[in-house]
Write a protein that holds these residues in place. Sequence first.
Motif, PDB file in Angstrom:
ATOM      1  N   ASP A   1       0.876  -1.157   0.072  1.00  0.00           N
ATOM      2  CA  ASP A   1       0.005  -0.021  -0.178  1.00  0.00           C
ATOM      3  C   ASP A   1       0.728   1.309  -0.005  1.00  0.00           C
ATOM      4  O   ASP A   1       0.210   2.416  -0.004  1.00  0.00           O
ATOM      5  N   LEU A   2       2.213   1.048  -0.128  1.00  0.00           N
ATOM      6  CA  LEU A   2       3.232   2.227  -0.116  1.00  0.00           C
ATOM      7  C   LEU A   2       4.217   1.844  -1.189  1.00  0.00           C
ATOM      8  O   LEU A   2       4.921   0.925  -1.217  1.00  0.00           O
ATOM      9  N   LEU A   3       4.421   2.713  -2.297  1.00  0.00           N
ATOM     10  CA  LEU A   3       5.419   2.526  -3.166  1.00  0.00           C
ATOM     11  C   LEU A   3       6.465   3.832  -3.105  1.00  0.00           C
ATOM     12  O   LEU A   3       5.986   4.961  -2.868  1.00  0.00           O
ATOM     13  N   VAL A   4       7.765   3.482  -3.237  1.00  0.00           N
ATOM     14  CA  VAL A   4       8.626   4.430  -3.028  1.00  0.00           C
ATOM     15  C   VAL A   4       9.607   4.514  -4.236  1.00  0.00           C
ATOM     16  O   VAL A   4      10.275   3.327  -4.626  1.00  0.00           O
ATOM     17  N   ASP A   5       9.695   5.409  -4.957  1.00  0.00           N
ATOM     18  CA  ASP A   5      10.520   5.761  -6.048  1.00  0.00           C
ATOM     19  C   ASP A   5      11.951   5.774  -5.672  1.00  0.00           C
ATOM     20  O   ASP A   5      12.410   6.784  -5.229  1.00  0.00           O
ATOM     21  N   VAL A   6      12.726   4.682  -6.219  1.00  0.00           N
ATOM     22  CA  VAL A   6      14.229   4.495  -5.920  1.00  0.00           C
ATOM     23  C   VAL A   6      14.837   4.572  -7.325  1.00  0.00           C
ATOM     24  O   VAL A   6      16.057   4.082  -7.063  1.00  0.00           O
ATOM     25  N   SER A   7      14.623   5.039  -8.276  1.00  0.00           N
ATOM     26  CA  SER A   7      14.899   5.257  -9.510  1.00  0.00           C
ATOM     27  C   SER A   7      16.447   5.890  -9.265  1.00  0.00           C
ATOM     28  O   SER A   7      17.511   5.595  -9.809  1.00  0.00           O
ATOM     29  N   ALA A   8      16.461   7.038  -8.683  1.00  0.00           N
ATOM     30  CA  ALA A   8      17.609   7.967  -8.323  1.00  0.00           C
ATOM     31  C   ALA A   8      18.890   7.031  -7.561  1.00  0.00           C
ATOM     32  O   ALA A   8      19.932   7.363  -7.512  1.00  0.00           O
ATOM     33  N   GLU A   9      18.483   6.012  -6.781  1.00  0.00           N
ATOM     34  CA  GLU A   9      19.247   5.260  -6.022  1.00  0.00           C
ATOM     35  C   GLU A   9      19.824   3.884  -6.741  1.00  0.00           C
ATOM     36  O   GLU A   9      20.492   3.058  -6.013  1.00  0.00           O
ATOM     37  N   ARG A  10      19.582   3.805  -7.817  1.00  0.00           N
ATOM     38  CA  ARG A  10      20.086   2.741  -8.667  1.00  0.00           C
ATOM     39  C   ARG A  10      21.542   2.399  -8.628  1.00  0.00           C
ATOM     40  O   ARG A  10      21.949   1.123  -8.247  1.00  0.00           O
ATOM     41  N   GLU A  11      22.371   3.292  -8.702  1.00  0.00           N
ATOM     42  CA  GLU A  11      23.823   3.125  -8.951  1.00  0.00           C
ATOM     43  C   GLU A  11      24.346   2.836  -7.439  1.00  0.00           C
ATOM     44  O   GLU A  11      25.325   1.842  -7.242  1.00  0.00           O
ATOM     45  N   ARG A  12      23.797   3.402  -6.397  1.00  0.00           N
ATOM     46  CA  ARG A  12      24.113   2.932  -5.017  1.00  0.00           C
ATOM     47  C   ARG A  12      23.794   1.538  -4.646  1.00  0.00           C
ATOM     48  O   ARG A  12      24.477   0.839  -3.978  1.00  0.00           O
ATOM     49  N   LEU A  13      22.609   1.279  -5.167  1.00  0.00           N
ATOM     50  CA  LEU A  13      22.108  -0.043  -5.030  1.00  0.00           C
ATOM     51  C   LEU A  13      23.010  -1.354  -5.553  1.00  0.00           C
ATOM     52  O   LEU A  13      23.345  -2.058  -5.039  1.00  0.00           O
ATOM     53  N   GLU A  14      23.363  -0.791  -6.997  1.00  0.00           N
ATOM     54  CA  GLU A  14      24.131  -1.839  -7.542  1.00  0.00           C
ATOM     55  C   GLU A  14      25.517  -1.883  -6.947  1.00  0.00           C
ATOM     56  O   GLU A  14      25.875  -3.105  -6.955  1.00  0.00           O
ATOM     57  N   ARG A  15      26.055  -0.881  -6.247  1.00  0.00           N
ATOM     58  CA  ARG A  15      27.471  -1.003  -5.788  1.00  0.00           C
ATOM     59  C   ARG A  15      27.334  -1.736  -4.318  1.00  0.00           C
ATOM     60  O   ARG A  15      27.971  -2.596  -3.918  1.00  0.00           O
ATOM     61  N   ALA A  16      26.149  -1.656  -3.508  1.00  0.00           N
ATOM     62  CA  ALA A  16      26.053  -2.173  -2.328  1.00  0.00           C
ATOM     63  C   ALA A  16      25.959  -3.809  -2.608  1.00  0.00           C
ATOM     64  O   ALA A  16      26.301  -4.721  -2.096  1.00  0.00           O
ATOM     65  N   MET A  17      25.227  -4.039  -3.724  1.00  0.00           N
ATOM     66  CA  MET A  17      24.750  -5.463  -3.884  1.00  0.00           C
ATOM     67  C   MET A  17      26.158  -6.292  -4.438  1.00  0.00           C
ATOM     68  O   MET A  17      26.341  -7.368  -4.429  1.00  0.00           O
ATOM     69  N   ALA A  18      26.892  -5.362  -5.229  1.00  0.00           N
ATOM     70  CA  ALA A  18      28.198  -5.959  -5.650  1.00  0.00           C
ATOM     71  C   ALA A  18      29.226  -6.428  -4.555  1.00  0.00           C
ATOM     72  O   ALA A  18      30.125  -7.086  -4.834  1.00  0.00           O
ATOM     73  N   ALA A  19      28.852  -5.649  -3.321  1.00  0.00           N
ATOM     74  CA  ALA A  19      29.709  -5.997  -2.245  1.00  0.00           C
ATOM     75  C   ALA A  19      29.502  -7.354  -1.701  1.00  0.00           C
ATOM     76  O   ALA A  19      30.378  -8.039  -1.170  1.00  0.00           O
ATOM     77  N   TYR A  20      28.315  -8.084  -1.998  1.00  0.00           N
ATOM     78  CA  TYR A  20      27.952  -9.338  -1.863  1.00  0.00           C
ATOM     79  C   TYR A  20      28.483 -10.111  -2.899  1.00  0.00           C
ATOM     80  O   TYR A  20      27.345 -11.008  -3.404  1.00  0.00           O
ATOM     81  N   ALA A  21      29.809 -10.321  -3.174  1.00  0.00           N
ATOM     82  CA  ALA A  21      30.271 -11.061  -4.221  1.00  0.00           C
ATOM     83  C   ALA A  21      30.059 -12.558  -3.911  1.00  0.00           C
ATOM     84  O   ALA A  21      29.708 -13.260  -5.018  1.00  0.00           O
ATOM     85  N   SER A  22      29.934 -13.238  -2.811  1.00  0.00           N
ATOM     86  CA  SER A  22      29.800 -14.490  -2.542  1.00  0.00           C
ATOM     87  C   SER A  22      28.188 -14.863  -3.100  1.00  0.00           C
ATOM     88  O   SER A  22      28.062 -15.882  -3.396  1.00  0.00           O
TER      89      SER A  22
END
Length: 315
Positions: free
Chosen positions: A183-204
């Motif tokens: 019942d709540l949607l949050v626009d995170v389009s601008a956070e894509r690059e940071r999300l990709e870097r954060a997930m890249a930290a989880y290489a395992s």
Amino acid sequence: MNETLQPPGWTERVRAASALILAPHYDDEVLGCGGLIAQLTAAGAVVRVLFLTDSGGGAEGAAGAGGSADREAYGRRRREEAAQACEILGLTGCDHLGLPDGALDQHLDEAVRGIRRAIFTQRPDLILVPSPLEVTRDHRAAFAALHRLLAPLREGGGSGDTPEPLRGLRILLYEVNHPGHPDLLVDVSAERERLERAMAAYASQEERHPYWNAGLGLRRFRTLSLAPGVELAEGYRRLRLEDFTTRSPAQLVRHLGGHPEVHEVREGPKISVIVRTRDRQGLLDEALASLAAGDYRRAEVVLVNDGGTRPVVPA
């Protein structure tokens, strides 16, 4: 589908001075609510994450590992990755309960104590926890632990019913591996690059499965009800303290659009229900059907035949 389960056609900005993220495993915080975390930290909020399990693998992560030493090394690697991801997202800090991965539902009391300690130390006004509609058992158990902590409380009843750190608490359910009914949607389009870097930290994890592709797909899916300008969105379901104090876990699952018989975490004391009968097959069938339809699963039925014809008991 019930109209209340339809996703909204707009996005909202979530604000909080202090937020606590409950993450069953290292990487759930990125995959489930990483965009919102990045927005909150950028706005100056104090945001901490409490990792509930050691993420040593259970049946999944230790596949191919030779024993406990390999499992411990795998868990250490994931913890080190989590520290990097938390730094990228701008988190104030992260804490670890270290409960066994894959068996969180068997350690709910320990999880409750850890969550309570984190809440009373940090005093957040917002908690993010996985939805009970999630596929993974540990994710559902994280919700069950929070429910066990909050269920005995009452809000607005006066005379100190609710401890001060919990008054006015907001709860958002996030989704990692199963789309719910937000019942709540949050626009995170601008956070894509940071999300990709954060997930890249989880290489395992990316070595095992393209988890970020799945997380990206879910965020794209969440834009279906939104204007074309929104490229990525995260979906959340809002709950209040009274939702936990007035509904059982199974009732909340149904309220959220799920099926309790599939998603229910079986917990609580065992209850014995004694049913006496004598030559009333129809009434007995009705009584047993009523018990079987109940939400509480930690129950047994003791059927006492009071000298009548042996009744037929439904399978």
